[in-house]
Design a protein around this motif. Structure first.
Motif, PDB file in Angstrom:
ATOM      1  N   ALA A 242      -1.652-103.317 -19.292  1.00  0.00           N
ATOM      2  CA  ALA A 242      -2.766-102.435 -19.622  1.00  0.00           C
ATOM      3  C   ALA A 242      -2.897-101.416 -18.504  1.00  0.00           C
ATOM      4  O   ALA A 242      -2.655-101.749 -17.332  1.00  0.00           O
ATOM      5  CB  ALA A 242      -4.051-103.234 -19.779  1.00  0.00           C
ATOM      6  N   PHE A 243      -3.240-100.205 -18.846  1.00  0.00           N
ATOM      7  CA  PHE A 243      -3.348 -99.165 -17.821  1.00  0.00           C
ATOM      8  C   PHE A 243      -4.092 -97.945 -18.346  1.00  0.00           C
ATOM      9  O   PHE A 243      -4.166 -97.724 -19.554  1.00  0.00           O
ATOM     10  CB  PHE A 243      -1.956 -98.747 -17.328  1.00  0.00           C
ATOM     11  N   VAL A 244      -4.622 -97.179 -17.398  1.00  0.00           N
ATOM     12  CA  VAL A 244      -5.181 -95.872 -17.729  1.00  0.00           C
ATOM     13  C   VAL A 244      -4.044 -94.866 -17.618  1.00  0.00           C
ATOM     14  O   VAL A 244      -3.251 -94.947 -16.679  1.00  0.00           O
ATOM     15  CB  VAL A 244      -6.285 -95.479 -16.721  1.00  0.00           C
ATOM     16  N   GLN A 245      -3.932 -93.965 -18.553  1.00  0.00           N
ATOM     17  CA  GLN A 245      -2.917 -92.931 -18.422  1.00  0.00           C
ATOM     18  C   GLN A 245      -3.539 -91.550 -18.609  1.00  0.00           C
ATOM     19  O   GLN A 245      -4.008 -91.221 -19.701  1.00  0.00           O
ATOM     20  CB  GLN A 245      -1.795 -93.116 -19.439  1.00  0.00           C
ATOM     21  N   PRO A 246      -3.561 -90.747 -17.528  1.00  0.00           N
ATOM     22  CA  PRO A 246      -4.007 -89.357 -17.703  1.00  0.00           C
ATOM     23  C   PRO A 246      -3.057 -88.669 -18.673  1.00  0.00           C
ATOM     24  O   PRO A 246      -1.846 -88.844 -18.566  1.00  0.00           O
ATOM     25  CB  PRO A 246      -3.865 -88.743 -16.310  1.00  0.00           C
ATOM     26  N   SER A 247      -3.599 -87.942 -19.624  1.00  0.00           N
ATOM     27  CA  SER A 247      -2.763 -87.332 -20.655  1.00  0.00           C
ATOM     28  C   SER A 247      -3.060 -85.847 -20.742  1.00  0.00           C
ATOM     29  O   SER A 247      -4.207 -85.429 -20.620  1.00  0.00           O
ATOM     30  CB  SER A 247      -3.048 -87.993 -22.013  1.00  0.00           C
ATOM     31  N   ARG A 248      -2.019 -85.078 -20.944  1.00  0.00           N
ATOM     32  CA  ARG A 248      -2.196 -83.620 -20.977  1.00  0.00           C
ATOM     33  C   ARG A 248      -1.785 -83.089 -22.335  1.00  0.00           C
ATOM     34  O   ARG A 248      -0.664 -83.341 -22.792  1.00  0.00           O
ATOM     35  CB  ARG A 248      -1.322 -82.971 -19.915  1.00  0.00           C
ATOM     36  N   ARG A 249      -2.708 -82.363 -22.960  1.00  0.00           N
ATOM     37  CA  ARG A 249      -2.387 -81.695 -24.228  1.00  0.00           C
ATOM     38  C   ARG A 249      -2.776 -80.233 -24.097  1.00  0.00           C
ATOM     39  O   ARG A 249      -3.912 -79.848 -24.420  1.00  0.00           O
ATOM     40  CB  ARG A 249      -3.146 -82.338 -25.373  1.00  0.00           C
ATOM     41  N   PRO A 250      -1.847 -79.428 -23.616  1.00  0.00           N
ATOM     42  CA  PRO A 250      -2.182 -78.040 -23.265  1.00  0.00           C
ATOM     43  C   PRO A 250      -2.899 -77.287 -24.394  1.00  0.00           C
ATOM     44  O   PRO A 250      -3.812 -76.523 -24.128  1.00  0.00           O
ATOM     45  CB  PRO A 250      -0.823 -77.411 -22.968  1.00  0.00           C
ATOM     46  N   THR A 251      -2.509 -77.513 -25.643  1.00  0.00           N
ATOM     47  CA  THR A 251      -3.137 -76.747 -26.726  1.00  0.00           C
ATOM     48  C   THR A 251      -4.594 -77.131 -26.953  1.00  0.00           C
ATOM     49  O   THR A 251      -5.324 -76.401 -27.612  1.00  0.00           O
ATOM     50  CB  THR A 251      -2.389 -76.961 -28.069  1.00  0.00           C
ATOM     51  N   ASP A 252      -5.035 -78.290 -26.441  1.00  0.00           N
ATOM     52  CA  ASP A 252      -6.422 -78.707 -26.646  1.00  0.00           C
ATOM     53  C   ASP A 252      -7.379 -78.129 -25.602  1.00  0.00           C
ATOM     54  O   ASP A 252      -8.574 -78.416 -25.629  1.00  0.00           O
ATOM     55  CB  ASP A 252      -6.524 -80.242 -26.629  1.00  0.00           C
TER      56      ASP A 252
ATOM     57  N   MET B 169       3.790 -89.028 -13.886  1.00  0.00           N
ATOM     58  CA  MET B 169       4.368 -87.811 -14.452  1.00  0.00           C
ATOM     59  C   MET B 169       3.436 -87.272 -15.531  1.00  0.00           C
ATOM     60  O   MET B 169       2.585 -88.000 -16.030  1.00  0.00           O
ATOM     61  CB  MET B 169       5.734 -88.120 -15.066  1.00  0.00           C
ATOM     62  N   GLU B 170       3.635 -85.985 -15.866  1.00  0.00           N
ATOM     63  CA  GLU B 170       2.792 -85.400 -16.908  1.00  0.00           C
ATOM     64  C   GLU B 170       3.256 -85.911 -18.269  1.00  0.00           C
ATOM     65  O   GLU B 170       4.421 -85.756 -18.618  1.00  0.00           O
ATOM     66  CB  GLU B 170       2.910 -83.875 -16.883  1.00  0.00           C
ATOM     67  N   VAL B 171       2.331 -86.497 -19.024  1.00  0.00           N
ATOM     68  CA  VAL B 171       2.663 -86.966 -20.370  1.00  0.00           C
ATOM     69  C   VAL B 171       1.575 -86.545 -21.349  1.00  0.00           C
ATOM     70  O   VAL B 171       0.442 -86.246 -20.959  1.00  0.00           O
ATOM     71  CB  VAL B 171       2.806 -88.505 -20.427  1.00  0.00           C
ATOM     72  N   GLY B 172       1.905 -86.541 -22.622  1.00  0.00           N
ATOM     73  CA  GLY B 172       0.954 -86.146 -23.660  1.00  0.00           C
ATOM     74  C   GLY B 172       0.103 -87.304 -24.144  1.00  0.00           C
ATOM     75  O   GLY B 172      -0.950 -87.103 -24.749  1.00  0.00           O
ATOM     76  N   ALA B 173       0.554 -88.529 -23.913  1.00  0.00           N
ATOM     77  CA  ALA B 173      -0.187 -89.703 -24.371  1.00  0.00           C
ATOM     78  C   ALA B 173       0.317 -90.930 -23.633  1.00  0.00           C
ATOM     79  O   ALA B 173       1.439 -90.929 -23.101  1.00  0.00           O
ATOM     80  CB  ALA B 173       0.009 -89.903 -25.876  1.00  0.00           C
ATOM     81  N   GLY B 174      -0.509 -91.968 -23.617  1.00  0.00           N
ATOM     82  CA  GLY B 174      -0.160 -93.194 -22.920  1.00  0.00           C
ATOM     83  C   GLY B 174       1.124 -93.826 -23.432  1.00  0.00           C
ATOM     84  O   GLY B 174       1.823 -94.530 -22.704  1.00  0.00           O
ATOM     85  N   THR B 175       1.430 -93.544 -24.680  1.00  0.00           N
ATOM     86  CA  THR B 175       2.639 -94.112 -25.287  1.00  0.00           C
ATOM     87  C   THR B 175       3.898 -93.723 -24.525  1.00  0.00           C
ATOM     88  O   THR B 175       4.893 -94.419 -24.575  1.00  0.00           O
ATOM     89  CB  THR B 175       2.777 -93.592 -26.740  1.00  0.00           C
ATOM     90  N   PHE B 176       3.837 -92.547 -23.825  1.00  0.00           N
ATOM     91  CA  PHE B 176       5.033 -92.082 -23.125  1.00  0.00           C
ATOM     92  C   PHE B 176       5.322 -92.885 -21.854  1.00  0.00           C
ATOM     93  O   PHE B 176       6.427 -92.844 -21.325  1.00  0.00           O
ATOM     94  CB  PHE B 176       4.898 -90.595 -22.760  1.00  0.00           C
ATOM     95  N   HIS B 177       4.302 -93.574 -21.337  1.00  0.00           N
ATOM     96  CA  HIS B 177       4.500 -94.411 -20.153  1.00  0.00           C
ATOM     97  C   HIS B 177       5.686 -95.330 -20.438  1.00  0.00           C
ATOM     98  O   HIS B 177       5.737 -95.962 -21.496  1.00  0.00           O
ATOM     99  CB  HIS B 177       3.215 -95.235 -19.941  1.00  0.00           C
ATOM    100  N   PRO B 178       6.647 -95.414 -19.503  1.00  0.00           N
ATOM    101  CA  PRO B 178       7.796 -96.296 -19.780  1.00  0.00           C
ATOM    102  C   PRO B 178       7.361 -97.738 -20.012  1.00  0.00           C
ATOM    103  O   PRO B 178       8.075 -98.490 -20.689  1.00  0.00           O
ATOM    104  CB  PRO B 178       8.670 -96.160 -18.526  1.00  0.00           C
ATOM    105  N   ALA B 179       6.193 -98.107 -19.499  1.00  0.00           N
ATOM    106  CA  ALA B 179       5.690 -99.463 -19.728  1.00  0.00           C
ATOM    107  C   ALA B 179       5.415 -99.693 -21.204  1.00  0.00           C
ATOM    108  O   ALA B 179       5.328-100.829 -21.657  1.00  0.00           O
ATOM    109  CB  ALA B 179       4.423 -99.709 -18.920  1.00  0.00           C
ATOM    110  N   THR B 180       5.230 -98.617 -21.952  1.00  0.00           N
ATOM    111  CA  THR B 180       5.068 -98.770 -23.400  1.00  0.00           C
ATOM    112  C   THR B 180       6.392 -98.500 -24.114  1.00  0.00           C
ATOM    113  O   THR B 180       6.947 -99.360 -24.771  1.00  0.00           O
ATOM    114  CB  THR B 180       3.991 -97.807 -23.935  1.00  0.00           C
ATOM    115  N   THR B 181       6.884 -97.271 -23.952  1.00  0.00           N
ATOM    116  CA  THR B 181       8.044 -96.866 -24.744  1.00  0.00           C
ATOM    117  C   THR B 181       9.251 -97.757 -24.503  1.00  0.00           C
ATOM    118  O   THR B 181       9.843 -98.286 -25.437  1.00  0.00           O
ATOM    119  CB  THR B 181       8.423 -95.418 -24.416  1.00  0.00           C
TER     120      THR B 181
END
Lengths: 307, 783
Positions: free
Chosen positions: A58-68, A34-46
C-alpha cells in the motif's frame, strides 16, 4: 461525517489509511520517485501484478495529469494530486470487506452512508492492462476504483491481484466536509501553524498549469520521448549477462524509461500538439515498451514464475 | 415431487447483465434437467446485485427407469454365442428368458437402466451451468487463478445454495465447484443483515431474505421505486420523468430500495432541462422530477440501498453535494458555450477541421462541407430553400465542438439547437440541428420541416456513400458505423415525407464529393479515367495522368515534371474531372512497366452507386415485408426502371399487391406469364426478338381481334397512368386485359404452321409483355 470518529485533516485521512492497511499486513511503500499519471504505474503495482509470487503493498502515489490543471481555481480538479493504492496478490476472498473496513477507518460508516459497488471495468491502453471491478460510490460520489487485474502488459495475471485506488483529495474533502480543495486543512486545524491544501499547493498548481499548457517546449518533449523510447528498447535488448558473468535482466530500469515516455506523452497531449490519429500511435508505442518490460520482468526472481 | 432452490451468491453483478443472466440460468438449468429425464411444473428466476436465484417447482424425484429388450441367440445355438450375448448385456444366464420365435426358441434379455435421483442430476447439470455460464464478460480471482482452468464468473463467486425440498424436509444437493461446496445457507443485506441463515425452501428463503432486508424480485424492486418516487414527487406537486431503462438499472443496483427526494438548487434551474436530466441520469442515476407549473426540472430522486438511523439525511446531503459539483461543471460549460454561440460559433467551425471523422474520410469539417453541398442540391426537391438548407447543414453539427456535447455526447443536436438560436439563426435552421439526426430508430419520429428533411437526407447519404467508397459496408451482425440505420433513415424520410427522389443521382453527387475530398487529400494515389483502348487494354497510368492534367511547358523544361510522380489535383479540378468522365478510382495500383495488372482494384463510381442502391433495396424489402408486402412483389417492382425512386417503388408495389389480392389479378398474372414464356421460348428458338409489327389484318379469330382492340385501349391508359404515377389506375387498365388474354389463349394456337400468323401472334404477345413490363416484371411473381 457526523461520526465523532471523523478525521480532522487531509494528512489524518492518509495516516489512517496507512495504519489500517499496515494492520492488514501490507508493506507500506513510499511513493515512486518518478512522474506518473496514476498509482497503477508504480512498479509495485504494474510489475508486481505479474508472476506467481504473492505480494501485498500500500502506498501514496503523487500523480500528474497535465490536462486536468485549472490553475488551482477549480474546486476539485488538479494537475497534481494524490492517489492511495493497495495491491494484494492473489486477491483475498474478503477484499470487499477489507476495503469497507478502510472506509470505517476514515470515518465513513456504511450504516449511515450509502456505499455501492457500481460496474466499472478498468483498462489502461498504455500498460496493455485490463481488469473487472467497480467504482465504489459513497452517497453518489465515486470514492474508489476496485479492480481485479486480469491482464498486465499483455500477460494473463496468474494469480489475479486485487487493486484499490482511492482519489485522496476527493475522498478527504467529503470526509472533512470541504467544498473547495484549496480550503481543505492539510494538517490539524488546531496546529500552531495550521496549513491548508491551498497553502501547500496553490502556487504549484498555478505554475504547472501555465507550464503544462503554454510553456513546455514541445520540441524538447518530443526529443525526450524518443530518447526514453530508445533507451527503454536498448535496455530491453541488452545482454542478460553482465561482464562478470552474472545474469541480471534489467526490467525495472527499462520500465522507468517506459514511465517517462508515458508522462512525456501526457505533457505533449496537454500542449495540444498530438492529433487524434497520432494519439493512438503514441499510446501504442508506450504500450509496446510496457509490454517489453512485463516480458522481461517475468523472467526475474521477483516474478517467481519458475518457483 | 420435490422443489429445487438454487442461489449463486457473488460480489456485485453489473446491473445491465442481470436480466439476461436470470433468463440464462433458468433456461440452461431446466433444459439440462429435462434432457436428463426429469420433468418439472414451473420455474422462476430472480436476481439482486449479489445473487442469482432459481426456483423449480414440482420436479420429479427420479429420472424414470428405462427398459430395453434385446433378442439373443437361439436356445440351440453354440455356447460361444450365448456367452457373447451375456457379456454384451451384462446379465447372467438365469436373468434370460426363453421365448418362442418363428424358428424355435430364442433367448431374450431385458436390460433395465435404473432412474437416477434428482439430486445427482441437479448436481451434474448445475456444475456444468456454472462452469460454462454465458456471461458477456467474466473474470478469474483469488488463489485458484494461479491455475489455468480455474472457474470464471462475472465477479468472484462466494457461495452456492442448492437444496431439494419435499414433505420430508430439505436436502442439500452434494456439489462442489472449484472449491465452493453447496450448502443451505445464505446472507441478507450487506450492511443491515450480514449474518448467514439457513433456508428450507423457496418460500422460506424469500421471506427470510425480506426480513434480512433483501427484496429478491427485481420487478418488485422496480415497482417499489416507481411508486415511492411518484409519492415523493406528488407530495410536492411534481411529476417524475418516466425512464424505464434507468428504473431497471437502478433496481439492479440495490437489494433494498430506498428512494430519497432532493431539490435542485435555484442557481441551476436555468440550465436546459435536457442538461439537468442527462447530467443527473448519467453521472448519478437520479430520476428527474418536473414541476408542471413551471415546466422545469426542479427536483430529483436518488435510490439508496439502506435504511439509516437518520432516515437518509446524510445520504441525501452527500448526493446533493455531488450534484452541485456536477451541475457547476455543466453551468460552466453552458455559459462558455453560450458565449461562443453568441460570437457566431466560428471557433467551433474552425475546431472541427482538426477533428477526424474517419481517417479515410477526412475531418468533421470536410464531412460538413459535403453534407452542405448535398443539402443544397436536395433542397428544391423537398420544398426547402437551398441557401437555408446549406446554412443549416453548416450549423447543424457545430455543437460537436461545444464543451457540453464533449461532456454529454448524447446531447448532440439538442444543444446545437440552443446554440444556433443564441447565434441568431432562424428557427428552421436551429431546429435542423436538433432534428437532422432523426430517425435514429424504428420508433423515432421522422422530421417533417423541409430544411430538416434536406439536411437529414444529405447527412445520411453522405455517410452511406462515404463508407461505401472506403468499403466499410456492414457484414453479418457487424455494422459499426450504423449504416443499416442510415439506410432505413433514408427510406423512412422518403416514404413518410412522400418525397420522390432519384437516389442514383444523389448517390453520385455524394460519391463525387467523397472522391474529390479524398483525391485532394495528401494520401492521393492515382485518379483513373476508366476507359479501355481498342484492344480492351486499360490505359497506362502515365496516359491517364496526361489526360487528367498535361504538364506545363515550364514543368517539363525545368525538369520538374516526372511522369512517375503523383499529380495532386485541387478539389475543384477533381470534381470537374470526376463528373465529366465518370471517373473511377485506383488505389494501391499494381503496375508493371506502367500497365495496370490488377483490375480488381479499380472502383467505378457507377458500380458503387448500384451496389449502394441494392443495399437500400434490401433494407426496403425488410421494411415492406414488415408491412405485409410479399418479397416477390417487391422484386417484380424493383426490376423496373425508376427503381431508385423509392416512393414510386412502394406505390407500385402497393398497387400491385392490391391487384394480386383479387382473382382477376391472379389470372391476369398467369396470362402475362404465359405470354412471356411462349415468347421467350420462341425468341430463343428463332434467335430473334419479337417486339413490333403485330398487325390486326393478320388476325385470324375474333379472340385475336378482341385482344388487339383491348390492347389499343389499355396501352395508352397504362402509359398515361404510369406517367402520372397513378399506379392503381395502371393496375385497373391492365386488369382489363384479363378477359381478352384468357379468351385469346383459349381460342388460338400461337405456334401456328402458318409462319405469317405465328409471327404476327408472337408480336401480339410482345405487346402484352410490354404492357406488363410498364408496371412490373410479372415473371418474378410466384404462384
Amino acid at each position: 461525517m457526523t461520526s465523532p470518529n471523523r478525521p480532522r485533516s487531509f494528512q489524518e485521512v492518509i495516516l489512517r489509511l496507512q495504519t489500517y492497511w499496515a494492520r492488514q499486513g501490507c508493506v507500506i511503500l513510499q511513493p515512486y520517485d518518478m512522474e506518473v499519471g496514476a498509482g497503477t504505474f508504480h512498479p509495485a503495482t504494474t510489475l508486481r501484478a505479474l508472476g506467481r509470487k504473492s505480494w501485498a503493498a500500500a502506498f501514496v502515489q503523487p500523480s500528474r495529469r497535465p490536462t486536468d490543471g485549472r490553475y488551482g481555481e477549480n474546486p476539485n480538479r488538479l494537475q497534481h494530486y494524490y492517489q492511495y493504492q493497495v495491491i494484494i496478490k492473489p486477491s483475498p476472498p474478503d477484499l470487499q470487506d477489507l476495503y469497507l473496513g478502510s472506509l470505517r477507518a476514515i470515518g465513513l460508516d456504511p450504516m449511515v452512508h450509502d456505499v455501492r459497488f457500481v460496474e466499472d471495468d478498468w483498462e489502461s491502453p498504455t500498460l496493455g492492462a485490463w481488469g473487472l471491478g467497480w467504482e465504489v460510490w459513497c452517497d453518489g460520489m465515486e470514492v474508489s476504483q476496485f479492480t481485479y487485474f486480469q491482464q498486465v502488459g499483455g500477460h494473463d495475471c496468474r494469480p489475479v491481484s486485487g487493486e484499490l485506488t482511492y482519489g485522496l483529495e476527493r475522498l478527504a474533502m467529503y470526509v472533512l466536509g470541504v467544498e473547495h480543495v484549496m480550503d481543505m486543512p492539510f494538517n490539524d486545524p488546531d496546529s500552531p501553524i495550521a496549513l491548508s491544501y491551498g497553502d501547500v499547493f496553490r502556487q504549484t498548481e498555478q505554475e504547472y498549469s501555465r507550464w503544462n499548457f503554454d510553456q513546455a517546449d514541445t520540441d524538447t518533449l518530443f526529443r525526450h520521448f524518443k530518447d526514453a523510447e530508445a533507451e527503454c528498447a536498448r535496455i530491453l535488448g541488452a545482454d542478460r549477462t553482465d561482464s562478470a558473468g552474472r545474469t541480471i535482466p534489467m526490467a525495472h530500469p527499462a520500465y522507468d524509461q517506459a514511465i517517462k515516455a508515458s508522462h512525456l506523452f501526457n505533457l505533449l497531449d496537454a500542449r495540444g500538439v498530438i492529433s487524434v490519429t497520432e494519439r493512438q500511435a503514441y499510446i501504442g508505442r508506450v504500450r509496446a515498451l510496457a509490454k517489453g518490460c512485463a516480458d522481461l520482468f517475468l523472467t526475474t526472481d521477483a516474478a517467481g514464475e519458475s518457483a | 415431487m420435490p422443489d429445487l432452490l438454487i442461489e449463486l451468491f457473488s460480489e456485485e453483478i453489473p446491473a445491465r447483465m442481470q436480466a439476461r443472466a436470470r433468463e440464462d440460468l433458468k433456461r440452461l438449468m431446466t433444459e439440462g434437467l429435462v434432457q436428463s429425464g426429469l420433468t418439472y411444473a414451473s420455474a422462476g428466476a430472480f436476481s439482486t446485485p449479489r445473487r442469482l436465484t432459481l426456483t423449480v417447482e414440482g420436479l420429479t424425484a427420479h429420472s424414470p427407469t428405462t427398459r430395453e429388450e434385446r433378442k439373443g441367440p437361439r436356445l440351440d445355438a453354440p455356447e460361444k454365442a450365448l456367452e457373447g450375448f451375456l457379456r454384451a448385456t451384462g446379465l447372467t444366464r438365469d436373468r434370460l428368458e426363453a421365448r418362442d420365435d418363428r424358428k424355435g426358441q430364442v433367448w431374450f434379455a431385458t436390460i433395465e437402466k435404473p432412474g437416477r435421483p434428482a439430486a445427482d442430476i441437479v448436481a451434474e447439470v448445475l456444475d456444468g451451468v456454472i462452469r460454462d455460464f454465458p456471461w458477456p464478460k467474466s473474470m478469474r480471482w483469488g488463489t485458484q487463478s494461479k491455475t489455468t482452468g480455474s472457474l470464471r464468473w462475472v465477479r468472484p463467486l462466494h457461495a452456492i445454495l442448492c437444496i431439494l425440498t419435499d414433505e420430508a424436509g430439505a436436502e442439500i444437493v452434494p456439489l462442489t465447484v472449484d472449491g465452493i461446496t453447496a450448502g443451505n445457507t445464505t446472507r441478507g443485506h450487506r450492511f443491515m443483515a450480514p449474518d448467514a441463515f439457513t433456508v428450507t425452501g423457496f418460500e422460506d428463503y424469500a421471506s427470510k431474505l425480506r426480513r434480512a432486508r433483501v427484496m429478491l424480485d427485481p420487478a418488485e424492486r422496480e415497482a417499489q421505486i416507481r411508486s415511492q418516487a411518484e409519492n415523493l414527487a406528488f407530495a410536492r406537486g411534481w411529476q417524475i420523468v418516466p425512464d424505464d431503462a434507468l428504473l431497471t438499472e437502478v433496481a439492479g443496483l440495490v437489494e433494498w430500495p430506498v428512494p430519497l427526494m432532493g431539490v435542485i438548487e435555484e442557481r441551476f434551474l436555468d440550465l436546459p432541462p435536457e442538461v439537468l436530466q442527462t447530467s443527473m441520469k448519467e453521472h448519478q442515476k437520479f430520476f428527474s422530477a418536473r414541476n408542471p407549473k413551471t415546466g422545469r426540472i426542479e427536483g430529483f430522486v436518488t435510490v439508496a440501498n439502506i435504511d439509516t438511523a437518520d432516515d437518509g439525511a446524510t445520504i441525501l446531503a452527500g448526493n446533493q453535494r455531488v450534484l452541485a459539483a456536477r451541475l457547476s461543471d455543466a453551468a460552466f460549460f453552458w455559459e462558455n458555450d453560450l458565449r461562443e454561440a453568441k460570437a457566431g460559433m466560428k471557433a467551433w467551425a474552425e475546431g472541427l477541421k482538426s477533428v477526424t471523422f474517419h481517417n479515410k474520410l477526412g475531418s468533421q469539417a470536410d464531412r460538413i462541407a459535403r453534407i452542405a453541398a448535398l443539402a443544397r442540391e436536395i433542397a428544391p426537391l423537398v420544398g426547402a430553400d437551398p441557401d437555408q438548407a446549406e446554412r443549416a447543414a453548416r450549423i447543424a453539427k457545430l455543437d460537436l465542438r461545444s464543451a457540453m456535447v464533449g461532456e454529454f455526447p448524447e446531447l448532440q443536436g439538442i444543444m446545437g439547437r440552443y446554440y444556433a438560436l443564441e447565434a441568431g439563426e432562424p428557427e428552421a435552421v436551429a431546429d435542423t440541428a436538433r432534428d437532422h439526426y432523426s430517425p435514429l430508430g424504428p420508433s423515432d419520429a421522422v422530421p417533417t420541416a423541409p430544411v430538416s428533411v434536406a439536411v437529414a437526407l444529405a447527412d445520411k447519404i453522405d455517410t452511406l456513400t462515404g463508407f461505401w467508397v472506403i468499403d466499410e459496408k456492414p457484414t453479418g451482425s457487424k455494422d459499426p458505423f450504423a449504416l443499416r440505420r442510415a439506410a432505413l433513415g433514408v427510406i423512412r424520410l422518403l416514404l413518410e415525407g412522400k418525397i420522390s427522389l432519384d437516389l442514383q443521382s444523389r448517390f453520385k453527387s455524394g460519391l463525387t464529393n467523397v472522391f474529390s475530398d479524398r483525391a485532394s487529400a495528401s494520401e492521393l494515389l492515382y485518379l483513373d479515367y476508366y476507359e479501355r483502348d481498342d484492344d480492351g487494354q486499360l490505359l497506362t497510368v502515365e496516359s491517364w495522368k496526361e489526360f487528367i492534367r498535361s504538364p506545363s511547358y515550364e514543368e517539363v523544361s525545368e525538369g520538374r515534371y516526372d511522369p512517375h510522380d503523383r499529380i495532386i489535383l485541387n478539389p475543384s479540378e477533381c470534381k470537374q474531372i470526376i463528373s465529366d468522365h465518370h471517373i473511377a478510382w485506383v488505389e494501391d495500383v499494381d503496375t508493371v512497366e506502367g500497365y495496370v495488372v490488377s483490375e480488381d482494384k479499380i472502383i467505378r463510381l457507377d458500380d458503387i452507386s448500384w451496389n449502394l442502391l441494392s443495399f437500400l433495396h434490401d433494407r426496403l424489402k425488410v421494411h415492406l415485408r414488415d408491412q405485409g408486402i410479399r418479397h416477390d412483389i417487391i422484386d417484380a417492382v424493383l426490376a423496373q426502371e425508376g427503381n431508385d425512386d423509392l416512393l414510386q417503388v412502394v406505390a407500385r408495389a402497393t398497387a400491385l399487391n392490391a391487384m394480386l389480392a383479387t382473382e382477376d389479378g391472379r389470372n391476369l398474372t398467369q396470362g402475362l406469364k404465359r405470354a412471356s414464356n411462349i415468347l421467350a421460348q420462341a425468341e430463343e428458338k428463332d434467335g430473334v426478338e419479337y417486339s413490333f409489327g403485330a398487325d390486326v389484318k393478320f388476325a385470324d379469330t375474333d379472340a385475336e381481334r378482341a385482344l388487339f382492340a383491348a390492347l389499343d385501349t389499355a396501352e395508352p391508359a397504362i402509359g398515361q397512368a404510369i406517367a402520372t404515377e397513378d399506379f392503381p389506375a395502371a393496375m385497373s387498365a391492365i386488369a382489363g386485359l384479363r378477359g381478352p388474354i384468357d379468351a385469346f389463349f383459349e381460342a388460338v394456337q400461337v405456334n401456328s404452321d402458318n409462319q405469317i400468323l405465328r409471327r404476327n401472334r408472337l408480336n401480339l404477345l410482345s405487346r402484352i409483355r410490354d404492357a406488363g413490363r410498364q408496371i412490373a416484371d410479372f415473371t418474378r411473381i410466384e404462384g
